[in-house]
Design a protein around this motif. Sequence first.
Motif, mmCIF file in Angstrom:
data_model
loop_
_atom_site.group_PDB
_atom_site.id
_atom_site.type_symbol
_atom_site.label_atom_id
_atom_site.label_comp_id
_atom_site.label_asym_id
_atom_site.label_seq_id
_atom_site.Cartn_x
_atom_site.Cartn_y
_atom_site.Cartn_z
ATOM 1 N N ILE A 169 0.502 -1.385 -0.391
ATOM 2 C CA ILE A 169 -0.104 -0.148 0.617
ATOM 3 C C ILE A 169 0.981 0.905 0.314
ATOM 4 C CG2 ILE A 169 -1.739 1.157 1.690
ATOM 5 C CD1 ILE A 169 -3.090 -0.623 2.124
ATOM 6 N N MET A 170 1.582 1.219 0.768
ATOM 7 C CA MET A 170 3.222 2.728 0.606
ATOM 8 C C MET A 170 3.421 3.000 -0.491
ATOM 9 S SD MET A 170 3.082 3.882 4.080
ATOM 10 C CE MET A 170 4.660 4.857 4.381
ATOM 11 N N GLU A 171 3.934 2.133 -1.123
ATOM 12 C CA GLU A 171 4.680 2.102 -3.012
ATOM 13 C C GLU A 171 3.846 2.358 -3.500
ATOM 14 O OE1 GLU A 171 7.298 1.841 -4.810
ATOM 15 O OE2 GLU A 171 7.330 0.591 -2.858
ATOM 16 N N THR A 172 2.310 2.139 -3.449
ATOM 17 C CA THR A 172 0.984 1.915 -4.330
ATOM 18 C C THR A 172 0.969 3.414 -3.967
ATOM 19 O OG1 THR A 172 0.250 0.559 -4.329
ATOM 20 C CG2 THR A 172 -1.418 1.772 -4.982
ATOM 21 N N ALA A 173 1.127 3.848 -2.730
ATOM 22 C CA ALA A 173 0.434 5.373 -2.811
ATOM 23 C C ALA A 173 1.317 6.325 -2.894
ATOM 24 C CB ALA A 173 0.523 5.987 -0.690
ATOM 25 N N ARG A 174 2.886 6.392 -2.937
ATOM 26 C CA ARG A 174 3.912 6.575 -3.415
ATOM 27 C C ARG A 174 3.955 6.558 -5.242
ATOM 28 N NH1 ARG A 174 9.059 5.732 -6.131
ATOM 29 N NH2 ARG A 174 8.763 3.459 -5.910
ATOM 30 N N SER A 175 2.790 5.705 -5.591
ATOM 31 C CA SER A 175 3.497 5.491 -7.504
ATOM 32 C C SER A 175 1.841 6.700 -7.606
ATOM 33 C CB SER A 175 2.630 4.557 -7.550
ATOM 34 O OG SER A 175 2.550 3.954 -9.246
ATOM 35 N N ILE A 176 0.653 6.406 -6.920
ATOM 36 C CA ILE A 176 -0.438 7.501 -7.240
ATOM 37 C C ILE A 176 0.036 9.282 -6.849
ATOM 38 C CG2 ILE A 176 -2.508 8.425 -5.944
ATOM 39 C CD1 ILE A 176 -2.918 5.276 -4.837
ATOM 40 N N ARG A 177 1.101 9.464 -5.544
ATOM 41 C CA ARG A 177 1.553 10.359 -5.427
ATOM 42 C C ARG A 177 2.456 11.101 -6.921
ATOM 43 N NH1 ARG A 177 5.132 10.785 -2.128
ATOM 44 N NH2 ARG A 177 4.582 8.278 -0.523
ATOM 45 N N GLN A 224 -6.674 10.524 -17.905
ATOM 46 C CA GLN A 224 -6.390 10.373 -16.702
ATOM 47 C C GLN A 224 -7.027 8.995 -16.116
ATOM 48 O OE1 GLN A 224 -8.342 13.536 -14.255
ATOM 49 N NE2 GLN A 224 -7.700 15.564 -15.819
ATOM 50 N N TYR A 225 -8.588 8.052 -16.539
ATOM 51 C CA TYR A 225 -8.963 7.682 -16.172
ATOM 52 C C TYR A 225 -8.035 6.465 -16.338
ATOM 53 C CZ TYR A 225 -11.698 3.417 -16.367
ATOM 54 O OH TYR A 225 -12.732 2.169 -16.672
ATOM 55 N N ALA A 226 -6.983 5.755 -18.052
ATOM 56 C CA ALA A 226 -5.615 5.018 -17.955
ATOM 57 C C ALA A 226 -4.853 5.317 -16.876
ATOM 58 C CB ALA A 226 -5.355 5.625 -19.696
ATOM 59 N N LEU A 227 -4.682 6.436 -16.764
ATOM 60 C CA LEU A 227 -3.062 6.820 -15.878
ATOM 61 C C LEU A 227 -4.129 6.326 -14.623
ATOM 62 C CD1 LEU A 227 -2.019 10.529 -16.331
ATOM 63 C CD2 LEU A 227 -0.727 7.885 -16.768
ATOM 64 N N ILE A 228 -4.359 6.628 -13.831
ATOM 65 C CA ILE A 228 -5.612 5.580 -12.119
ATOM 66 C C ILE A 228 -5.592 4.206 -12.698
ATOM 67 C CG2 ILE A 228 -7.302 5.855 -12.190
ATOM 68 C CD1 ILE A 228 -4.919 6.478 -9.555
ATOM 69 N N LYS A 229 -6.123 3.850 -13.646
ATOM 70 C CA LYS A 229 -6.154 2.587 -14.306
ATOM 71 C C LYS A 229 -4.813 1.607 -13.799
ATOM 72 C CE LYS A 229 -9.215 0.104 -17.017
ATOM 73 N NZ LYS A 229 -9.546 -0.636 -18.235
ATOM 74 N N LEU A 230 -4.016 1.883 -14.858
ATOM 75 C CA LEU A 230 -3.102 1.151 -14.140
ATOM 76 C C LEU A 230 -1.809 1.685 -13.147
ATOM 77 C CD1 LEU A 230 -1.275 0.572 -16.594
ATOM 78 C CD2 LEU A 230 0.371 2.379 -17.039
ATOM 79 N N VAL A 231 -2.343 1.930 -12.389
ATOM 80 C CA VAL A 231 -2.028 1.949 -11.303
ATOM 81 C C VAL A 231 -1.932 1.573 -9.730
ATOM 82 C CG1 VAL A 231 -0.956 3.550 -8.675
ATOM 83 C CG2 VAL A 231 -0.459 4.712 -11.020
ATOM 84 N N LEU A 232 -3.933 1.550 -10.255
ATOM 85 C CA LEU A 232 -4.571 0.431 -9.379
ATOM 86 C C LEU A 232 -4.069 -0.892 -9.763
ATOM 87 C CD1 LEU A 232 -7.606 2.865 -8.466
ATOM 88 C CD2 LEU A 232 -5.026 2.354 -6.909
ATOM 89 N N SER A 233 -4.203 -0.800 -11.214
ATOM 90 C CA SER A 233 -3.984 -2.387 -11.149
ATOM 91 C C SER A 233 -2.874 -3.168 -10.858
ATOM 92 C CB SER A 233 -3.756 -2.380 -13.219
ATOM 93 O OG SER A 233 -3.918 -3.863 -13.596
ATOM 94 N N PHE A 234 -1.860 -1.813 -11.069
ATOM 95 C CA PHE A 234 -0.310 -2.785 -11.018
ATOM 96 C C PHE A 234 -0.383 -2.894 -8.783
ATOM 97 C CE2 PHE A 234 3.091 -1.716 -7.220
ATOM 98 C CZ PHE A 234 3.716 -2.015 -7.487
ATOM 99 N N HIS A 235 -1.086 -2.184 -8.281
ATOM 100 C CA HIS A 235 -1.507 -2.908 -7.077
ATOM 101 C C HIS A 235 -2.482 -4.198 -6.826
ATOM 102 C CE1 HIS A 235 -2.483 -2.172 -2.393
ATOM 103 N NE2 HIS A 235 -3.527 -2.107 -2.576
ATOM 104 N N ASP A 236 -3.465 -4.432 -7.587
ATOM 105 C CA ASP A 236 -4.484 -5.043 -7.506
ATOM 106 C C ASP A 236 -3.421 -6.511 -7.588
ATOM 107 O OD1 ASP A 236 -6.452 -4.045 -6.424
ATOM 108 O OD2 ASP A 236 -7.313 -3.546 -8.496
#
Length: 586
Positions: free
Chosen positions: A489-497, A518-530
């Motif tokens: 989660i810490m790593e994903t949050a850093r990626s979001i920031r 914007q949608y594609a970018l956040i989808k990519l970041v959250l996809s990495f997390h999941d």
Amino acid sequence: MVTGKILKVSGPLVVAEGMRDANMFDVVRVGRQRLIGEIIEMHGDRASIQVYEETAGLGRGDEVVSTGAPLSVELGPGMVTNIFDGIQRPLAKIYEMAGPNIPRGIDVPALDRKKKWGFTPTVKPGDKLIGGDIIGEVRETEVVTLKIMLPPNISGEIVDISAGEFTVTEVIGHVKTDGGDIVDLTLLQKWPVRFARPYIEKLPPNELLVTGQRNVDAIFPIAKGGTACIPGPFGSGKTVVQHQLAKWSAVDIVVYVGCGERGNEMTDVLNEFPTLKDPRSGHSLMKRTVLVANTSDMPVAAREASIYTGITIAEFYRDMGYDVAIIADSTSRWAEALREMSGRLEEMPGEEGFPAYLTSRLAQFYERAGAVICQGSDRRTGSLSAIGAVSPQGGDLSEPVTQATLRIVKVFWGLDSALAYRRHFPAINWLRSYSLYKDRLEPWYLSNLGQDWIDKMAETLRILQIEAELDEIVKLVGIDALSSDDRLIMETARSIREDFLQQDSFDPEDSYCSLKKQYALIKLVLSFHDKAKAAVDAGADLEKVVTLPVREKIGRAKTLSTFETDYPAISAELDSELEALVAEAR
């Protein structure tokens, strides 16, 4: 015409006697140089006047002459691309006449009296009209078509109307009012700045104002017709955020008011806007911009007028059915002008010396924003969004101007100096900021972007909030004390920031970000997390997961001009690298 004599001069405040027949808010001419002023207080036959020019040289006994009219702006073709001072004097024209310094008492009409404009009528003789109806059009710039409207207080029948080339003061037609009077019609209207222009009905703000700024559109949105403030300490990026909003917001007209800020900031606007292209029209951004400049080296009293000048111009374009944004930089300097005048009037001071009516004056400004049904029989709609910067001393958000503003506006983009020092821009603190339009805009998001957008934005904020909680633990015992899920989660949050919220206003690809991107970018970041979480649960090494080569591509995705076509390949590469780690673990 009312004539009086000066009794006292105190900075921008002049007290004159013999003014019993004058009215509050009348414009007056003061002294031999006929300086422009406005009556702000009456006691018997004494009038207190705030003068919008340097008062040096005025003395007791000098003449004061009332014009009998309130402070008004001229509304018509020629405002777009122009730059005015706080009382709508055209600075470019004054520069041609007198050089870089504004001579005291100079009297120049706001709109050019010699330039001819092509007018095309949209009504014919015999048509019955009501106030606000459109009678014709003028092509003001390549981007803006000015709608010539019947004045709000006139209704009747068109007697005659002509097409052709006209100056702003030439008669284009006549209307016979309901009372039987014949009124001349021109391209020019005048309106007192302290009175809001009328409309039929104010509408609930339920459409997103797209700004191209991810932090705003995705996390803390503003609606068309909404109000927002940007408070922050010196160096946190208020001006750059406002420039970005002025450049890229999905509005037809931008009115940018530089109120008491440094002159070099207005210079930046003048230098940058002509070179930047509007993503919607392809033309220069100046082709839809009006500038009102009352910088810190201009008279203090005129700061107060500049805000009203700007919003009255904005209302005029709103009444045509356009979406308009007014950017005020900054309302703190405007409040300081109020404080100075209040002190010279010897009024009872409120908190930190500001006048007791500070909140009501701020409310009078922001309440003129909104989405409305405009006057006129066609019931067209227009919107006026108001965005104001606040410059609290020392970054103290508990000071009166910030607190008064927060009680009025619906969006708070709180800038954080700590983020700015870490080079994170825009430095909008996601834990302190908020938008009260989120729930109201949910149907718009649902119909335009889908439920998945809403869910992903909620997940983004949830991860950032969890990171803030975990950060306290990390500071105490170190990151090794966290579980693998929490470290992810810490790593994903850093990626979001870093990969989503952080945005480079000087990068041609990153300065403006469409909602689709914007949608594609956040989808990519959250996809990495999941997917990373699934891989770690399946036995993959966490250290190898967070250092995957594809993460470099995710980080650079926002600056790619071909991102929308590259997105499937990056997503496939992420899947491939994670599958390889899972296979290695087995």
